[in-house]
Design a protein around this motif. Structure first.
Motif, PDB file in Angstrom:
ATOM      1  N   MET A   1     -13.903 -33.132  -3.765  1.00  0.00           N
ATOM      2  CA  MET A   1     -13.497 -33.149  -2.376  1.00  0.00           C
ATOM      3  C   MET A   1     -13.043 -31.801  -1.880  1.00  0.00           C
ATOM      4  N   ASP A   2     -13.463 -31.832  -0.629  1.00  0.00           N
ATOM      5  CA  ASP A   2     -13.314 -30.464  -0.068  1.00  0.00           C
ATOM      6  C   ASP A   2     -12.146 -30.413   0.946  1.00  0.00           C
ATOM      7  N   GLU A   3     -11.145 -29.851   0.594  1.00  0.00           N
ATOM      8  CA  GLU A   3      -9.787 -29.782   1.235  1.00  0.00           C
ATOM      9  C   GLU A   3      -9.358 -31.068   1.539  1.00  0.00           C
ATOM     10  N   PRO A   4      -9.051 -32.183   0.854  1.00  0.00           N
ATOM     11  CA  PRO A   4      -8.403 -33.357   1.241  1.00  0.00           C
ATOM     12  C   PRO A   4      -7.065 -33.426   1.714  1.00  0.00           C
ATOM     13  N   PHE A   5      -6.398 -32.308   1.514  1.00  0.00           N
ATOM     14  CA  PHE A   5      -4.846 -31.924   1.960  1.00  0.00           C
ATOM     15  C   PHE A   5      -4.824 -31.231   3.355  1.00  0.00           C
ATOM     16  N   GLN A   6      -6.078 -31.064   3.890  1.00  0.00           N
ATOM     17  CA  GLN A   6      -6.248 -30.134   5.061  1.00  0.00           C
ATOM     18  C   GLN A   6      -5.605 -30.870   6.359  1.00  0.00           C
ATOM     19  N   GLY A   7      -4.420 -30.525   6.980  1.00  0.00           N
ATOM     20  CA  GLY A   7      -4.037 -31.075   8.139  1.00  0.00           C
ATOM     21  C   GLY A   7      -3.193 -32.409   7.841  1.00  0.00           C
ATOM     22  N   VAL A   8      -2.667 -32.925   6.784  1.00  0.00           N
ATOM     23  CA  VAL A   8      -2.193 -34.137   6.687  1.00  0.00           C
ATOM     24  C   VAL A   8      -0.600 -33.894   6.380  1.00  0.00           C
ATOM     25  N   ASP A   9       0.299 -34.837   6.856  1.00  0.00           N
ATOM     26  CA  ASP A   9       1.668 -34.477   6.555  1.00  0.00           C
ATOM     27  C   ASP A   9       2.254 -34.622   5.299  1.00  0.00           C
ATOM     28  N   ALA A  10       3.254 -34.364   4.988  1.00  0.00           N
ATOM     29  CA  ALA A  10       3.884 -34.284   3.600  1.00  0.00           C
ATOM     30  C   ALA A  10       3.838 -35.582   2.951  1.00  0.00           C
ATOM     31  N   MET A  11       3.998 -36.715   3.660  1.00  0.00           N
ATOM     32  CA  MET A  11       4.053 -38.154   3.207  1.00  0.00           C
ATOM     33  C   MET A  11       2.683 -38.457   2.460  1.00  0.00           C
ATOM     34  N   THR A  12       1.515 -38.008   3.629  1.00  0.00           N
ATOM     35  CA  THR A  12       0.201 -38.614   3.148  1.00  0.00           C
ATOM     36  C   THR A  12      -0.286 -37.741   2.094  1.00  0.00           C
TER      37      THR A  12
ATOM     38  N   TYR B   1     -28.123 -33.647 -12.800  1.00  0.00           N
ATOM     39  CA  TYR B   1     -27.429 -34.272 -11.545  1.00  0.00           C
ATOM     40  C   TYR B   1     -28.063 -35.542 -10.988  1.00  0.00           C
ATOM     41  N   LYS B   2     -29.638 -35.227 -10.715  1.00  0.00           N
ATOM     42  CA  LYS B   2     -30.444 -36.109 -10.182  1.00  0.00           C
ATOM     43  C   LYS B   2     -30.197 -37.427 -10.988  1.00  0.00           C
ATOM     44  N   GLU B   3     -30.032 -37.617 -12.161  1.00  0.00           N
ATOM     45  CA  GLU B   3     -30.133 -38.849 -12.786  1.00  0.00           C
ATOM     46  C   GLU B   3     -28.623 -39.327 -12.915  1.00  0.00           C
ATOM     47  N   GLN B   4     -27.530 -38.587 -12.417  1.00  0.00           N
ATOM     48  CA  GLN B   4     -26.167 -38.953 -12.323  1.00  0.00           C
ATOM     49  C   GLN B   4     -25.783 -39.351 -11.343  1.00  0.00           C
ATOM     50  N   ARG B   5     -26.612 -39.457 -10.245  1.00  0.00           N
ATOM     51  CA  ARG B   5     -25.863 -39.600  -8.644  1.00  0.00           C
ATOM     52  C   ARG B   5     -24.708 -40.599  -8.606  1.00  0.00           C
ATOM     53  N   LYS B   6     -25.159 -41.635  -9.216  1.00  0.00           N
ATOM     54  CA  LYS B   6     -24.250 -42.689  -9.245  1.00  0.00           C
ATOM     55  C   LYS B   6     -22.882 -42.503  -9.792  1.00  0.00           C
ATOM     56  N   GLN B   7     -22.798 -41.606 -10.638  1.00  0.00           N
ATOM     57  CA  GLN B   7     -21.575 -41.307 -11.110  1.00  0.00           C
ATOM     58  C   GLN B   7     -20.726 -40.235 -10.224  1.00  0.00           C
ATOM     59  N   VAL B   8     -21.194 -39.791  -9.248  1.00  0.00           N
ATOM     60  CA  VAL B   8     -20.772 -38.848  -8.449  1.00  0.00           C
ATOM     61  C   VAL B   8     -20.119 -39.241  -7.114  1.00  0.00           C
ATOM     62  N   ALA B   9     -19.042 -38.868  -6.610  1.00  0.00           N
ATOM     63  CA  ALA B   9     -18.528 -39.249  -5.380  1.00  0.00           C
ATOM     64  C   ALA B   9     -18.021 -37.999  -4.508  1.00  0.00           C
ATOM     65  N   TYR B  10     -18.306 -38.096  -3.225  1.00  0.00           N
ATOM     66  CA  TYR B  10     -18.048 -36.733  -2.396  1.00  0.00           C
ATOM     67  C   TYR B  10     -17.286 -37.095  -1.226  1.00  0.00           C
ATOM     68  N   VAL B  11     -16.237 -36.392  -0.982  1.00  0.00           N
ATOM     69  CA  VAL B  11     -15.391 -36.182   0.144  1.00  0.00           C
ATOM     70  C   VAL B  11     -15.502 -35.054   0.866  1.00  0.00           C
ATOM     71  N   PRO B  12     -16.358 -35.034   1.876  1.00  0.00           N
ATOM     72  CA  PRO B  12     -16.599 -33.776   2.689  1.00  0.00           C
ATOM     73  C   PRO B  12     -15.644 -33.435   3.588  1.00  0.00           C
ATOM     74  N   GLN B  13     -15.427 -32.029   3.847  1.00  0.00           N
ATOM     75  CA  GLN B  13     -14.229 -31.582   4.844  1.00  0.00           C
ATOM     76  C   GLN B  13     -14.215 -32.724   5.863  1.00  0.00           C
ATOM     77  N   ARG B  14     -13.336 -33.085   6.501  1.00  0.00           N
ATOM     78  CA  ARG B  14     -12.866 -34.054   7.756  1.00  0.00           C
ATOM     79  C   ARG B  14     -13.753 -33.729   8.801  1.00  0.00           C
ATOM     80  N   GLY B  15     -13.719 -32.168   9.239  1.00  0.00           N
ATOM     81  CA  GLY B  15     -14.580 -31.991  10.448  1.00  0.00           C
ATOM     82  C   GLY B  15     -15.992 -31.956  10.548  1.00  0.00           C
ATOM     83  N   THR B  16     -16.695 -32.481   9.406  1.00  0.00           N
ATOM     84  CA  THR B  16     -18.198 -32.472   9.249  1.00  0.00           C
ATOM     85  C   THR B  16     -18.618 -33.412   9.943  1.00  0.00           C
ATOM     86  N   VAL B  17     -17.885 -34.435  10.438  1.00  0.00           N
ATOM     87  CA  VAL B  17     -18.522 -35.583  11.061  1.00  0.00           C
ATOM     88  C   VAL B  17     -18.073 -35.860  12.564  1.00  0.00           C
ATOM     89  N   ASP B  18     -18.787 -36.669  13.299  1.00  0.00           N
ATOM     90  CA  ASP B  18     -18.412 -36.726  14.666  1.00  0.00           C
ATOM     91  C   ASP B  18     -17.510 -38.256  14.513  1.00  0.00           C
TER      92      ASP B  18
END
Ligand SMILES: Nc1ncnc2c1ncn2[C@@H]1O[C@H](COP(=O)(O)OP(=O)(O)OP(=O)(O)O)[C@@H](O)[C@H]1O
Ligand SMILES: [Mg+2]
Lengths: 249, 370, 305
Positions: free
Chosen positions: A162-173, A69-86
Motif C-alpha cells: 500500500m502506497d500511503e494509504p493514510f495520505q489526506g484522510v481524517d483521524a477517524m478514517t 513474483y510472476k508465479e505468485q501474482r494471485k497472492q499479491v494485492a496493490y493499493v496505489p497512491q490515490r492520485g494515480t487515477v482519474d
C-alpha cells in the motif's frame, strides 16, 4: 525455517539516467505490519512499484513466499497512491472494487453475481456499502482511499502493498483503516505500507524498513526505529524532525 | 524587383522565421496543439471579416482573424473551466467547429468569396508573387512580402522587448507572480502573436502547415540547446533551412511548396531526433549502454563491499561462483562485467576468488553517496 | 419533412450515404469515448491527418483507387504516426504535444506533396484522392458502405469482447499489470481499433475534421451519465445522429459540404449536453447553486458568503 513473505535481493532500479535504488536486500517475515519510511524522493514508491514489476529493474530478484513474483501474482494485492487515477472516470464504487477480481476472472469473462457479492462484502469491511452505486467523483479523499482498500481486500491476497494509504484522510478514517490493517495481520497476512508520519510509526507498525536510495535498516520496530537509524535515513533533515523524537520508544 | 522564384523563397523564409520564433514559446509552454487550433479557426475570422468589408485585401481580415484566434483560446479555456471537459478534448471540439463553419460559409458563398477550400489547406505560395504592391505606378514587390515582413517585425519587437517577462512566465510562473508579471496577460499577448502570425502564414502555406513551421523547428532546436536565446535563433535558422529546402524539393518534384517545406522541416527534426549530441536517440542509447555497465560495476562493487563489512575476515575473498548466484546475472553478462571490473582495477582475482581493490571500495562508497 | 423521410427510405443514394455516415458515427463515437477518457483526444487528430500520405502512397504503389486499398494505406500510416508520437515523446525531451504537432503537420505536408505529385502524373485514373481532405459523402457507394460497416462491426465486436480489459486499461493501467494482464498489448489493440474507427470516417468526413467525430460525441455523452457502458452507447448514438443529419443536410441544402455539416451537428449536441444535461450540466449546476443560496437566505444566513 518458515518461508519469508518477501525476499528482495540486490534490487537496483534506475529511471532513465538516475539510479534511485541501490542494491536493496530485504527480507520480511509473514504476518507483520511493515512501515516503509524515508524522506521524500527516497524511493519508497519506486521500491513497491519495482517489486510489483511496474518498473524495470537493473538487477536483483524478488521472491514472494519463496517463489518468483510472476508465479505468485494471485497472492499479491496493490493499493496505489490515490492520485494515480482519474477520479472523474465514469464508473461506480462497486465497479472499481470489482476490478480487484479481474485477476482471478481472467480474459474475456465478465464479473457476475458472485463477483458483485464479493465486492459488496469488501465494501462492507471498509464501511462503504452505502456508497456502492455512487459515481467515484462524488467521494471524499478518505472515501476514495477506502474504495482502493476494498479493491485490494477483494483480491484475497496473502501480501498487501500500500502506497500511503493514510495520505489526506481524517483521524477517524485513519483509525478505521489501521483497524483493518491490524485485522489483516492477525489473519496472518503481510502488509507493507509506505508511511510518512514518523510519530505514529511505533504505535501502528511492528516492522520497519528505513530507506534512502539504499537500505538504511530493516527489522522489528524496537531494533530498527532508533534515533541513530533515523538520522542516517533523514540526514540533516532529521534535526528538524527532532521534535518527533519524543515519540520514539 | 527579383525573379518570382527568389521572391517566393524570400516570402517562404520570412514566414518560416515569423512562425519559428513564436513557436519556441508554444513548444516550451507545452501548448503546441494550440497552434493547430488557432491556425484552423482564423479562417472563420477571415471569412467573417470579409463579409463585413467585402474586400479580400482589407487589413480588417487580419484583425478579424487575430480576434478569432483569441476567441478560440478563450473558448477552449472556458470549456475546460466548466470542469466538464478535459483540456485536450476542449481543443479538439472548438477548432473543428469554427473551421467547419468557415468551410460551410465559403462553400455556400463560393461565388462571392475568392477563397476556396483547397487554398485553405495548401496555401498559395506559388501565386504570391502575382499580387503586387504598386505605389504611384511603381512596383515595390509582392504584397505578401510586406505583410509577412510587418508581422515578423511585430514578433521580433515583442519578443525583444518582453524577453525577460516571457522567459520568467515560461520557466518560473511562481517567480513571475512574485515579481508582479501577470501570466494571463503574457499568455494572451503571446496568443495574439500566434494568431496574427497564423493569419499571415495561412495565406502562404495553408492552415495545417502553419503548425509544421511553428512546432518542428523549435522542437528541433530544443534538442540542440538549453539556452532560450540560442533556441530562438536556431529555430529561425532551421525555419529558413526548411523553407529553402522545401522550395528546392517542390521545384524538383513539381509538387506543393508548402507541403515540401513541412516535409523538410520534419526531415530536419528526424535528423536531430536521431543524432542530436547528448539528446538524440543515438546518444541516449549509447549513454544507456554505458550506464548499464556502470550500474553493473557499481552494483558489483557495493555488493562486494557490503559483504566485506559483514564478514571482515579471511582476506575478504569471495567465491566467484557464489557471487554469480547472488547477483542473479546471466553467466555471459556476469563474465563481461567481471572482465570490465578487472580491467578497470576495481577487483583482484585469485583462483576462484575475488576481492575488492581500494579503487573498487571507493567506487562503492561513491555509489552509495557517501 | 415527410418528403425528407421519404427520401431517406426510398432515395437509394441518400439512403446509402446516410447509412455510411451512421455507421461511421457509431464506431467513432464508441471508440472515441476511450480516446477522450484516456486523454488521447488529439492523438486522433494526428492519426487522421497522418492518414493522407498513407492514402497517397497506397495509390502510388498499387495504382488502385478502391476504398479498401486506400484505407489500408491510411491505417498503416496512422499506426506509424501513433508509434512515432509515443516514441518521440518517450525517448527524448520533446514533449507529447510537440510530438503530436510535428507528426500531424509533417505527415499531412508530405501527403500534400504526394497528392500534388500524383495530380501532375499523366494518368487518367488519378482524380478523386482530394475527396479525402474534407470527405465527400455524396461519392459514397454501396460497396463503400459495406466496407465501412464490415470494419465497424469488427471494431465493435472486439470492443465488446475486451470490454473489461479496455476499461481496466483506461482506469488503472498499473493495477492491471499487477494482476498479470499484458497492458501494453491491450493498449496496442485499443489503439488499433481507434485507427480503424478513424479510417472508416475518412471518406465521409475527411482527414481534416475526423478528430471531431471521435471527441465530440464522447464529450456530449459523458455529460448525461456516469456509467462507462451507457456513455459508449450514447456516444455511438450521438455520432450516428450527427452523421445522418449532417449528410441529409448536405444532400438537401445546395453547396453544403457533408464533413463540416456533420461536425456542426455533433458540436451542437456538445453544446446542448454541456448546458442542459441533468446534474452535470451548466444550467443544472447554476440552478442548484441558486436554490442553495435561496434556502440559505431563508434560514437567515448572511448574503455575502
Ligand atoms: N517516472 C520517473 N522518472 C524519473 N524519475 C523518477 C520517476 N519517478 C520517480 N523518480 C525519481 O525517483 C526518486 C524516487 O522517487 P519515489 O517516488 O520512489 O520517492 P518516494 O520515496 O515515494 O517519495 P515521496 O515521499 O515523495 O512519495 C525521486 O528522486 C524521483 O525524482
Ligand atoms: Mg511516493
Amino acid at each position: 525455517m518458515p518461508t519469508n513473505a518477501l525476499d528482495v535481493s540486490d534490487l537496483t532500479v534506475a529511471y532513465k539516467e538516475k539510479p534511485v535504488l541501490w542494491d536493496i536486500d530485504l527480507t520480511v517475515p509473514p504476518a507483520v505490519l511493515l512501515a516503509v519510511i524515508g524522506p521524500n524522493g527516497a524511493g519508497k514508491t519506486t521500491l513497491i512499484k519495482s517489486i510489483l514489476g511496474l518498473i524495470p529493474t537493473v538487477a536483483g530478484s524478488v521472491r514472494i513466499y519463496g517463489r518468483p513474483y510472476k508465479e505468485q501474482r494471485k497472492q499479491v494485492a496493490y493499493v496505489p497512491q490515490r492520485g494515480t487515477v482519474d477520479w472523474d472516470f465514469p464508473t461506480s464504487v462497486l465497479d472499481v472494487v470489482t476490478m480487484g477480481l479481474y485477476g482471478t476472472l481472467g480474459w474475456l469473462k465478465r464479473p457476475g453475481k458472485k463477483e458483485k457479492k464479493l465486492a459488496m462484502e469488501a465494501l462492507e469491511m471498509v464501511a462503504m456499502q452505502d456508497y456502492a452505486h455512487r459515481q467515484i467523483s462524488q467521494l471524499s479523499g478518505g472515501q476514495q482511499q477506502r474504495v482502493f482498500l476494498a479493491r485490494a481486500l477483494v483480491q484475497q491476497a496473502e501480501i498487501y502493498f500500500m502506497d500511503e494509504p493514510f495520505q489526506g484522510v481524517d483521524a477517524m478514517t485513519e483509525k478505521a483503516i489501521l483497524r483493518l490493517l491490524k485485522d489483516l495481520r492477525s489473519a496472518g497476512k503481510t502488509v507493507i505500507v509506505v508511511h510518512h508520519d514518523l510519530q505514529t510509526v511505533p504505535e501502528y507498525f511492528d516492522w520497519v524498513t528505513l530507506l534512502n536510495t539504499r537500505l538504511v535498516a530493516n527489522g522489528p520496530m524496537e531494533e530498527v526505529f532508533t534515533e541513530a537509524n533515523l538520522e542516517k535515513a533523514y540526514g540533516g533533515r532529521f534535526m528538524q524532525l527532532k521534535a518527533t523524537a519524543r515519540a520514539l520508544p | 524587383m527579383f525573379s518570382p522564384q527568389v521572391e517566393i523563397m524570400l516570402i517562404a523564409s520570412v514566414v518560416a522565421v515569423a512562425c519559428a520564433i513564436v513557436g519556441v514559446f508554444l513548444v516550451l509552454r507545452s501548448m503546441a496543439m494550440m497552434s493547430d487550433a488557432i491556425s484552423h479557426s482564423v479562417l472563420l475570422g477571415i471569412v467573417l471579416a470579409f463579409f463585413l468589408t467585402r474586400d479580400l485585401a482589407s487589413p480588417a481580415l487580419i484583425i478579424g482573424a487575430a480576434v478569432m484566434g483569441l476567441i478560440t483560446v478563450f473558448l477552449v479555456e472556458m470549456l475546460h473551466q466548466t470542469r466538464l471537459v478535459y483540456e485536450d478534448a476542449a481543443i479538439g471540439i472548438v477548432f473543428p467547429l469554427l473551421f467547419s463553419i468557415a468551410v460551410i460559409l465559403i462553400s455556400r458563398h463560393a461565388a462571392n468569396i475568392h477563397l476556396d477550400t483547397d487554398a485553405v489547406l495548401l496555401g498559395e505560395l506559388a501565386f504570391a508573387p502575382f499580387d503586387r504592391f504598386i505605389y504611384q505606378g511603381v512596383d515595390l514587390g509582392p504584397k505578401a512580402l510586406y505583410i509577412m515582413g510587418a508581422i515578423l517585425m511585430v514578433n521580433i519587437f515583442f519578443i525583444t522587448i518582453f524577453f525577460k517577462e516571457l522567459k520568467i512566465v515560461t520557466f518560473d510562473p511562481q517567480l513571475a507572480a512574485v515579481l508582479g508579471i501577470s501570466p494571463v496577460v503574457v499568455h494572451y499577448a503571446l496568443m495574439s502573436l500566434v494568431s496574427i502570425t497564423a493569419v499571415g502564414a495561412f495565406d502562404a502555406v495553408g492552415s495545417i502547415l502553419v503548425v509544421a513551421l511553428m512546432i518542428a523547428p523549435p522542437a528541433t532546436a530544443y534538442l540542440l540547446t538549453d539556452r532560450l536565446h540560442i533556441m530562438i535563433g536556431l529555430s529561425a535558422l532551421l525555419g529558413v533551412a526548411s523553407a529553402l529546402g522545401g522550395y528546392a524539393m517542390a521545384h524538383y518534384l513539381d509538387a506543393s511548396i508548402a507541403g515540401s517545406m513541412a516535409t523538410v522541416a520534419g526531415l530536419i527534426f528526424a535528423i536531430a531526433f536521431l543524432f542530436a549530441p547528448g539528446r538524440g536517440l543515438l546518444s541516449v542509447a549509447k549513454r544507456r549502454v554505458e550506464q548499464r555497465w556502470n550500474f553493473a560495476l557499481v552494483t558489483l562493487a557495493i555488493h562486494l563491499w557490503h559483504r566485506e563489512k559483514l564478514s571482515p575476515v579471511v582476506g575478504n575473498a569471495y567465491a566467484i561462483q557464489e557471487l554469480r548466484q547472488h547477483l542473479r546475472w546471466s553467466s555471459t553478462y556476469f563474465t563481461s562485467v567481471m572482465e570490465r571490473a578487472l580491467k578497470q582495477g576495481l577487483i583482484a582475482k585469485r583462483d576462484q576468488y575475488v576481492q575488492l581493490t581500494e579503487e573498487g571500495r571507493n567506487l562503492a562508497r561513491e555509489g552509495q553517496g557517501f | 419533412m415527410i418528403e425528407l423521410f421519404n427520401n431517406l427510405f426510398f432515395d437509394h443514394t441518400l439512403r446509402t450515404v446516410a447509412l455510411g455516415a451512421g455507421a461511421l458515427g457509431i464506431v467513432s463515437g464508441a471508440l472515441g469515448s476511450f480516446a477522450v477518457l484516456r486523454r488521447q483526444s488529439l492523438l486522433g487528430d494526428a492519426i487522421s491527418h497522418a492518414a493522407l500520405p498513407g492514402i497517397a502512397l497506397a495509390f502510388l504503389l498499387t495504382g488502385n483507387k478502391s476504398a479498401l486499398v486506400l484505407l489500408s494505406g491510411a491505417a498503416i500510416a496512422g499506426a506509424i504516426a501513433t508509434w512515432l508520437v509515443t516514441n518521440i515523446a518517450g525517448l527524448t525531451r520533446v514533449k507529447y504535444d510537440s510530438a503530436l504537432g510535428i507528426i500531424l503537420s509533417v505527415f499531412f505536408g508530405f501527403g500534400l506533396v504526394l497528392l500534388t505529385y500524383i495530380q501532375k502524373q499523366p494518368n487518367a485514373n488519378q482524380a478523386g484522392l482530394e475527396k479525402y481532405l474534407f470527405g465527400q459523402a455524396a461519392a459514397i457507394v454501396e460497396k463503400d458502405v459495406l466496407i465501412m460497416a464490415g470494419l465497424g462491426l469488427v471494431a465493435l465486436f472486439l470492443l465488446f469482447l475486451f470490454w473489461k480489459e479496455f476499461k481496466l486499461l483506461s482506469f488503472d493501467r498499473d493495477f492491471g499489470t499487477t494482476m498479470g494482464y499484458p497492458m501494453a498489448l491491450i493498449d496496442f489493440v485499443l489503439t488499433t481499433l481507434l485507427v480503424l474507427a478513424i479510417v472508416i470516417g475518412l471518406q465521409t468526413v475527411g482527414v481534416v475534421l475526423m478528430s471531431a467525430m471521435l471527441i465530440a460525441p464522447a464529450v456530449a455523452a459523458r455529460q448525461w451519465t456516469d456509467n462507462l457502458a451507457i456513455m459508449v452507447l450514447l456516444a455511438a448514438f450521438f455520432g450516428a445522429l450527427a452523421g445522418v443529419s449532417g449528410t441529409v443536410a448536405s444532400s438537401t441544402i445546395s453547396r453544403m459540404p457533408a464533413g463540416p455539416a456533420i461536425v456542426v451537428a455533433v458540436s451542437f449536441l456538445v453544446v446542448l449536453s454541456i448546458l442542459f444535461a441533468p446534474r452535470r450540466g451548466v444550467i443544472w449546476q447554476r440552478g442548484r447553486d441558486y436554490l442553495l443560496r435561496q434556502r440559505f437566505r431563508a434560514l437567515g444566513g448572511k448574503k455575502d458568503v
